[in-house]
Scaffold this motif. Structure first.
Motif, PDB file in Angstrom:
ATOM      1  N   LEU A  98       0.439   7.548  -9.050  1.00  0.00           N
ATOM      2  CA  LEU A  98       1.275   6.396  -9.406  1.00  0.00           C
ATOM      3  C   LEU A  98       0.879   5.764 -10.745  1.00  0.00           C
ATOM      4  CD1 LEU A  98       1.725   4.608  -5.941  1.00  0.00           C
ATOM      5  CD2 LEU A  98       3.287   6.194  -7.082  1.00  0.00           C
ATOM      6  N   ALA A  99      -0.377   5.376 -10.869  1.00  0.00           N
ATOM      7  CA  ALA A  99      -0.788   4.598 -12.045  1.00  0.00           C
ATOM      8  C   ALA A  99      -0.502   5.321 -13.367  1.00  0.00           C
ATOM      9  CB  ALA A  99      -2.251   4.190 -11.921  1.00  0.00           C
ATOM     10  N   PRO A 100      -0.870   6.605 -13.496  1.00  0.00           N
ATOM     11  CA  PRO A 100      -0.622   7.257 -14.793  1.00  0.00           C
ATOM     12  C   PRO A 100       0.862   7.341 -15.139  1.00  0.00           C
ATOM     13  CG  PRO A 100      -2.078   8.604 -13.422  1.00  0.00           C
ATOM     14  CD  PRO A 100      -1.558   7.507 -12.548  1.00  0.00           C
ATOM     15  N   ARG A 101       1.726   7.269 -14.145  1.00  0.00           N
ATOM     16  CA  ARG A 101       3.178   7.317 -14.400  1.00  0.00           C
ATOM     17  C   ARG A 101       3.777   5.915 -14.488  1.00  0.00           C
ATOM     18  NH1 ARG A 101       1.432  11.533 -11.713  1.00  0.00           N
ATOM     19  NH2 ARG A 101       2.224  13.600 -12.247  1.00  0.00           N
ATOM     20  N   GLY A 102       2.918   4.917 -14.473  1.00  0.00           N
ATOM     21  CA  GLY A 102       3.405   3.544 -14.558  1.00  0.00           C
ATOM     22  C   GLY A 102       4.262   3.154 -13.372  1.00  0.00           C
ATOM     23  N   MET A 103       3.994   3.733 -12.205  1.00  0.00           N
ATOM     24  CA  MET A 103       4.822   3.479 -11.024  1.00  0.00           C
ATOM     25  C   MET A 103       4.124   2.492 -10.092  1.00  0.00           C
ATOM     26  SD  MET A 103       6.010   7.440 -10.335  1.00  0.00           S
ATOM     27  CE  MET A 103       7.017   7.148  -8.882  1.00  0.00           C
ATOM     28  N   ASP A 104       4.898   1.523  -9.610  1.00  0.00           N
ATOM     29  CA  ASP A 104       4.343   0.515  -8.706  1.00  0.00           C
ATOM     30  C   ASP A 104       5.111   0.571  -7.381  1.00  0.00           C
ATOM     31  OD1 ASP A 104       3.064  -1.622  -7.565  1.00  0.00           O
ATOM     32  OD2 ASP A 104       4.115  -3.155  -8.753  1.00  0.00           O
ATOM     33  N   TYR A 105       4.497   1.153  -6.374  1.00  0.00           N
ATOM     34  CA  TYR A 105       5.153   1.303  -5.070  1.00  0.00           C
ATOM     35  C   TYR A 105       4.180   0.975  -3.945  1.00  0.00           C
ATOM     36  CZ  TYR A 105       9.071   3.791  -7.218  1.00  0.00           C
ATOM     37  OH  TYR A 105      10.171   4.116  -7.974  1.00  0.00           O
ATOM     38  N   ARG A 106       4.706   0.381  -2.893  1.00  0.00           N
ATOM     39  CA  ARG A 106       3.966   0.290  -1.642  1.00  0.00           C
ATOM     40  C   ARG A 106       4.103   1.630  -0.940  1.00  0.00           C
ATOM     41  NH1 ARG A 106       4.511  -5.514  -0.850  1.00  0.00           N
ATOM     42  NH2 ARG A 106       3.374  -6.196  -2.688  1.00  0.00           N
ATOM     43  N   VAL A 107       3.090   2.011  -0.178  1.00  0.00           N
ATOM     44  CA  VAL A 107       3.107   3.297   0.512  1.00  0.00           C
ATOM     45  C   VAL A 107       3.207   3.061   2.008  1.00  0.00           C
ATOM     46  CG1 VAL A 107       1.867   5.451   0.940  1.00  0.00           C
ATOM     47  CG2 VAL A 107       1.672   4.324  -1.291  1.00  0.00           C
ATOM     48  N   MET A 108       4.208   3.679   2.605  1.00  0.00           N
ATOM     49  CA  MET A 108       4.361   3.569   4.047  1.00  0.00           C
ATOM     50  C   MET A 108       4.220   4.967   4.653  1.00  0.00           C
ATOM     51  SD  MET A 108       7.786   2.353   6.000  1.00  0.00           S
ATOM     52  CE  MET A 108       7.910   2.468   7.780  1.00  0.00           C
ATOM     53  N   LEU A 260      14.049   8.652 -13.849  1.00  0.00           N
ATOM     54  CA  LEU A 260      14.592   7.740 -12.829  1.00  0.00           C
ATOM     55  C   LEU A 260      13.529   6.754 -12.355  1.00  0.00           C
ATOM     56  CD1 LEU A 260      16.772   9.983 -10.466  1.00  0.00           C
ATOM     57  CD2 LEU A 260      17.403   8.831 -12.596  1.00  0.00           C
ATOM     58  N   ASP A 261      14.011   5.650 -11.837  1.00  0.00           N
ATOM     59  CA  ASP A 261      13.148   4.591 -11.321  1.00  0.00           C
ATOM     60  C   ASP A 261      13.657   4.261  -9.913  1.00  0.00           C
ATOM     61  OD1 ASP A 261      11.319   2.497 -11.263  1.00  0.00           O
ATOM     62  OD2 ASP A 261      12.712   1.087 -12.219  1.00  0.00           O
ATOM     63  N   PRO A 262      13.438   5.169  -8.941  1.00  0.00           N
ATOM     64  CA  PRO A 262      14.061   4.985  -7.617  1.00  0.00           C
ATOM     65  C   PRO A 262      13.522   3.757  -6.898  1.00  0.00           C
ATOM     66  CG  PRO A 262      13.129   7.213  -7.872  1.00  0.00           C
ATOM     67  CD  PRO A 262      12.612   6.380  -8.996  1.00  0.00           C
ATOM     68  N   ASP A 263      14.362   3.178  -6.060  1.00  0.00           N
ATOM     69  CA  ASP A 263      13.913   2.063  -5.228  1.00  0.00           C
ATOM     70  C   ASP A 263      13.028   2.558  -4.097  1.00  0.00           C
ATOM     71  OD1 ASP A 263      15.506  -0.333  -6.278  1.00  0.00           O
ATOM     72  OD2 ASP A 263      17.001   1.259  -6.118  1.00  0.00           O
ATOM     73  N   LEU A 264      13.373   3.728  -3.579  1.00  0.00           N
ATOM     74  CA  LEU A 264      12.642   4.315  -2.456  1.00  0.00           C
ATOM     75  C   LEU A 264      12.495   5.811  -2.715  1.00  0.00           C
ATOM     76  CD1 LEU A 264      14.820   2.503   0.205  1.00  0.00           C
ATOM     77  CD2 LEU A 264      12.366   2.104  -0.029  1.00  0.00           C
ATOM     78  N   ILE A 265      11.330   6.343  -2.370  1.00  0.00           N
ATOM     79  CA  ILE A 265      11.072   7.774  -2.579  1.00  0.00           C
ATOM     80  C   ILE A 265      10.537   8.359  -1.276  1.00  0.00           C
ATOM     81  CG2 ILE A 265       9.728   9.476  -3.893  1.00  0.00           C
ATOM     82  CD1 ILE A 265       9.373   7.188  -6.040  1.00  0.00           C
ATOM     83  N   CYS A 266      11.086   9.496  -0.882  1.00  0.00           N
ATOM     84  CA  CYS A 266      10.624  10.179   0.329  1.00  0.00           C
ATOM     85  C   CYS A 266       9.791  11.391  -0.076  1.00  0.00           C
ATOM     86  CB  CYS A 266      11.817  10.666   1.148  1.00  0.00           C
ATOM     87  SG  CYS A 266      12.928   9.343   1.631  1.00  0.00           S
ATOM     88  N   LEU A 267       8.587  11.484   0.488  1.00  0.00           N
ATOM     89  CA  LEU A 267       7.685  12.614   0.213  1.00  0.00           C
ATOM     90  C   LEU A 267       7.151  13.140   1.531  1.00  0.00           C
ATOM     91  CD1 LEU A 267       5.133  11.674  -2.619  1.00  0.00           C
ATOM     92  CD2 LEU A 267       6.972  13.352  -2.752  1.00  0.00           C
ATOM     93  N   ALA A 279       3.874  12.283   5.892  1.00  0.00           N
ATOM     94  CA  ALA A 279       5.104  11.823   5.247  1.00  0.00           C
ATOM     95  C   ALA A 279       4.870  10.437   4.661  1.00  0.00           C
ATOM     96  CB  ALA A 279       6.259  11.777   6.247  1.00  0.00           C
ATOM     97  N   LEU A 280       5.459  10.220   3.494  1.00  0.00           N
ATOM     98  CA  LEU A 280       5.324   8.933   2.799  1.00  0.00           C
ATOM     99  C   LEU A 280       6.708   8.417   2.432  1.00  0.00           C
ATOM    100  CD1 LEU A 280       2.382   9.988   2.361  1.00  0.00           C
ATOM    101  CD2 LEU A 280       2.549   9.220   0.011  1.00  0.00           C
ATOM    102  N   THR A 281       6.929   7.141   2.673  1.00  0.00           N
ATOM    103  CA  THR A 281       8.063   6.473   2.049  1.00  0.00           C
ATOM    104  C   THR A 281       7.468   5.518   1.024  1.00  0.00           C
ATOM    105  OG1 THR A 281       9.310   6.586   4.113  1.00  0.00           O
ATOM    106  CG2 THR A 281      10.147   5.095   2.418  1.00  0.00           C
ATOM    107  N   LEU A 282       7.837   5.703  -0.235  1.00  0.00           N
ATOM    108  CA  LEU A 282       7.343   4.825  -1.290  1.00  0.00           C
ATOM    109  C   LEU A 282       8.383   3.741  -1.510  1.00  0.00           C
ATOM    110  CD1 LEU A 282       6.026   7.467  -3.862  1.00  0.00           C
ATOM    111  CD2 LEU A 282       4.875   6.480  -1.881  1.00  0.00           C
ATOM    112  N   ILE A 283       7.903   2.522  -1.525  1.00  0.00           N
ATOM    113  CA  ILE A 283       8.803   1.363  -1.508  1.00  0.00           C
ATOM    114  C   ILE A 283       8.485   0.466  -2.693  1.00  0.00           C
ATOM    115  CG2 ILE A 283       9.567  -0.597  -0.100  1.00  0.00           C
ATOM    116  CD1 ILE A 283       8.076   0.833   2.290  1.00  0.00           C
TER     117      ILE A 283
END
Ligand code: PMP
Length: 421
Positions: A98-108, A260-267, A279-283
């Motif tokens: 996350l950090a190197p890509r400048g992404m700020d997400y909560r991890v569920m 893209l700057d998705p609101d939610l990401i499924c991994l 499984a991760l939902t990034l929020i």
């Protein structure tokens, strides 16, 4: 021991509904990109657990981490309690991904497998927006639980379950209406027209490269416009990176080249690294609306998967060498597929995909399945995909060495030639 009943699939396999019908062999061991029977017959694996084995079978680095963890009597199951394994995974995910890509997400951690992270994303989108409909796309595949299934385009896969959520609207994917048509014009018109019958949706869910749907890549411009449409209509953008993520297309997230700057990401799939379910939902922080207890599950965030998942991030994602390797191998695959296609015009072939997610489309009924069978007979595991099973899908482990990759492509070339005859 060939008298061992496990040596043959006659055992009880006939009662199991699975791929084993197409691949009638009992596998015993697997290493890197090769699976073997007890008798030693080797099969190159271009299926890789449908993308769950991006780092290959029994990857030595991940295996070491797992063995050390088990030998230390570390916690294997703890439900939602904080463990060292979980803390380490989260820290690595933050620091390396996350950090190197400048992404700020909560991890569920919404459950053990891909469909769980889709369910959570759909639920969050509905709760955040207070709206119900979801936009999905033709040929999409998002999972088999009722919500994810409702967003899955394939009528056959929905089977007797019908459409579970009444509120899924299918819009045509990029390319679905022929060359030169921007299919998002259709979606935009539906959203803008208050008489179109479409209530304003909570979200759009998209695979940047559809996997099960037949390896359909959306163009970067199309994805960017989809994001703009979502923003303009107050819809969340959900990227389902269950299959296309974790490096499969040549970057960690498949949407990186589109910015893209998705609101939610499924991994899911390869995020556990070792075939270990995770499984991760990034929020996005502003969408973190679940109250404690609103989305439970016993096997959410399994510790052995945290261990192998963290080890995979450490081993492969600290710099861009691995990604560059994937892209180089993708070039090889692409060139070889184009050459195979050029040799057999009678099979109405074409090639599509991104990174090491490539499809050889054979627009003759039954041809792709025949290629899959012919390949298996020659020692290559290769699945078919697409609404009409018209695509031979290549998903080799990303760690595959070039010699094995090349051998697998030779087998594929032979198999296609045999079917063309
Ligand atoms: N989304 C995508 C894009 C997938 O490819 C899959 C699985 N093929 C899923 C969701 C569902 O994942 P699972 O099978 O682990 O539930």
């Amino acid at each position: 021991d060939t008298t061992d009943p496990l040596h043959s699939v006659e055992t009880h396999e006939s009662a199991v509904r699975s791929y084993s019908r197409d691949f009638p062999v009992t596998f015993a061991t697997a290493k890197d990109a090769v699976m073997r029977t007890r008798a030693g017959d080797a099969y190159i694996d271009f299926f890789a657990g449908a993308g769950a084995l991006n780092y290959g079978h029994n990857n030595a680095l991940l295996k070491r981490a797992l063995i050390d963890y088990l030998e230390g009597d570390n916690v294997t199951h703890s439900l939602d309690l904080v463990t060292e394994a979980r803390a380490r995974f989260l820290q690595r995910f933050h620091d390396i991904v996350l950090a190197p890509r400048g992404m700020d997400y909560r991890v569920m951690f919404p459950g053990p497998t891909g469909t769980n992270c889709v369910e959570a994303a759909l639920k969050i989108a509905r709760k955040v927006t207070g709206r119900r409909p979801i936009v999905s796309f033709t040929n999409a595949y998002h999972g088999m639980t009722l919500g994810a299934l409702a967003a899955t385009g394939n009528r056959g896969k929905r089977g007797g379950a019908g459409t579970a959520l009444p509120d899924v609207v299918f819009a045509p994917l990029d390319g679905a209406l022929g060359a030169g048509v921007d299919t998002l014009d259709h979606l935009e018109a539906m959203l803008a027209n208050t008489s179109s019958g479409v209530d304003l949706p909570a979200a759009a869910i998209v695979e940047t490269v559809q996997g099960e749907g037949g390896v359909h890549p959306a163009s970067m411009g199309w994805l960017q416009r989809l994001q703009r449409i979502c923003r303009a209509h107050g819809m969340l953008l959900i990227v389902d990176d269950v299959q296309a993520g974790c490096g499969r297309t040549g970057t960690f997230f498949s949407f990186e080249p589109a910015g893209l700057d998705p609101d939610l990401i499924c991994l899911s799939k390869s995020i556990g690294g070792y075939g270990t379910p995770l499984a991760l939902t990034l929020i996005k922080p502003e969408h973190d609306v679940f109250a404690p207890g609103e989305h439970n599950g016993t096997f959410r965030g399994h510790n052995p998967a945290f261990v192998t998942g963290a080890a995979a991030l450490e081993a492969y994602w600290r710099d861009d060498a691995f990604e560059r390797g994937v892209r180089a191998k993708a070039e090889i695959v692409r060139e070889r597929l184009e050459a195979i296609a050029a040799r057999h015009p009678g099979l109405k072939p074409s090639v599509r995909g991104r990174g090491l997610m490539q499809g050889l489309v054979l627009d003759v009924p039954g041809a792709a399945e025949a290629v899959s069978h012919a390949a298996f007979a020659r020692g290559l595991i290769l699945e078919t995909a697409g609404a009409r099973d018209e695509v031979a899908k290549l998903l080799p482990p990303l760690t595959i060495d070039e010699a094995t990759l090349s051998k697998g492509l030779d087998i594929l070339a032979d198999a296609v030639a045999a079917v063309a005859r």
